[in-house]
Design a protein around this motif. Structure first.
Motif, mmCIF file in Angstrom:
data_model
loop_
_atom_site.group_PDB
_atom_site.id
_atom_site.type_symbol
_atom_site.label_atom_id
_atom_site.label_comp_id
_atom_site.label_asym_id
_atom_site.label_seq_id
_atom_site.Cartn_x
_atom_site.Cartn_y
_atom_site.Cartn_z
ATOM 1 N N TYR A 85 0.769 -0.918 0.168
ATOM 2 C CA TYR A 85 -0.297 0.127 0.379
ATOM 3 C C TYR A 85 0.589 0.968 0.291
ATOM 4 C CZ TYR A 85 -3.804 3.118 1.087
ATOM 5 O OH TYR A 85 -4.902 3.910 1.181
ATOM 6 N N TYR A 120 -6.314 -3.092 3.947
ATOM 7 C CA TYR A 120 -6.910 -1.960 3.833
ATOM 8 C C TYR A 120 -6.691 -0.546 4.856
ATOM 9 C CZ TYR A 120 -9.356 2.032 1.549
ATOM 10 O OH TYR A 120 -9.777 2.693 1.207
ATOM 11 N N ARG A 121 -7.574 -0.791 5.178
ATOM 12 C CA ARG A 121 -7.667 -0.290 6.907
ATOM 13 C C ARG A 121 -7.246 -0.357 7.509
ATOM 14 N NH1 ARG A 121 -13.943 -3.050 9.248
ATOM 15 N NH2 ARG A 121 -15.524 -3.211 7.376
ATOM 16 N N GLY A 122 -6.100 -1.275 7.675
ATOM 17 C CA GLY A 122 -4.794 -1.065 8.476
ATOM 18 C C GLY A 122 -4.116 -0.202 7.748
ATOM 19 N N ARG A 124 -4.347 2.421 5.840
ATOM 20 C CA ARG A 124 -4.991 3.344 5.490
ATOM 21 C C ARG A 124 -4.482 4.332 6.837
ATOM 22 N NH1 ARG A 124 -10.398 4.457 3.978
ATOM 23 N NH2 ARG A 124 -10.226 6.089 4.906
ATOM 24 N N LYS A 125 -4.610 3.721 7.863
ATOM 25 C CA LYS A 125 -4.275 4.084 9.279
ATOM 26 C C LYS A 125 -2.596 4.006 9.017
ATOM 27 C CE LYS A 125 -8.211 2.446 11.365
ATOM 28 N NZ LYS A 125 -8.794 1.730 12.381
ATOM 29 N N GLY A 126 -2.115 3.619 8.746
ATOM 30 C CA GLY A 126 -0.441 3.656 8.642
ATOM 31 C C GLY A 126 0.172 2.838 9.484
ATOM 32 N N ARG A 127 -0.528 1.996 10.124
ATOM 33 C CA ARG A 127 -0.155 0.275 10.346
ATOM 34 C C ARG A 127 0.624 -0.264 8.972
ATOM 35 N NH1 ARG A 127 -5.386 -0.724 13.206
ATOM 36 N NH2 ARG A 127 -4.870 1.148 15.005
ATOM 37 N N VAL A 130 -0.600 -5.851 10.457
ATOM 38 C CA VAL A 130 -1.730 -5.864 10.324
ATOM 39 C C VAL A 130 -2.525 -7.544 10.917
ATOM 40 C CG1 VAL A 130 -3.198 -4.216 9.259
ATOM 41 C CG2 VAL A 130 -3.366 -6.355 8.830
#
Length: 142
Positions: A85, A120-122, A124-127, A130
């Motif tokens: 990502y 995707y969710r992680g 987007r939060k900069g992780r 996951v």
């Protein structure tokens, strides 16, 4: 079904796919198209490609045709799926000890969709790491 998904034929194409995608997760299946495990994985990837197109893009890379990443990502398994990502490798804790990649074929479409969605969710939060919604540490137990 590998012929239905986009292939990347050089190291440069792989780099560009990872570098240029800004908004979606890049899912890359490294392996051989003729391998039985990869055929199963490709069938699942083709089946979910339309469902995840808003937040993920799927590519296939033949490790014999493009050996550039074999050493870097330790691509020694028959079939390996990795997630990126915004030019960053996203690791997934599947409970197996190897957080860098999925090195078996996930036959369940919904499980793979869930993993891609979590990535995707992680991401987007900069992780960079996951946790998978399912623990695969007991995959081979009866």
């Amino acid at each position: 079904m590998s012929y239905m998904l986009p292939h990347l034929h050089s190291g440069w194409e792989v780099d560009q796919a990872i570098l240029t995608e800004e908004d979606r997760v890049v899912v890359i299946r490294f392996g051989r198209d003729a391998d039985q495990t990869c055929m199963v994985q490709d069938e699942v990837l083709f089946g979910i490609a339309e469902k995840v197109k808003n937040f993920a893009v799927i590519y296939l890379v033949d490790i014999d045709e493009v050996p550039d990443f074999n050493g870097m990502y330790e691509l020694y398994d028959a079939c390996t799926t990795m997630f990126f990502y915004r030019n960053k490798h996203i690791m997934v804790d599947l409970g197996t000890g190897n957080n860098n990649k999925i090195n078996w074929a996930l036959a369940d479409k919904q499980e793979l969709i869930d993993i891609i969605e979590i990535v995707y969710r992680g991401a987007r939060k900069g992780r960079g790491l996951v946790v998978s919604p399912k623990d695969y540490s007991t995959k081979y137990r009866y």
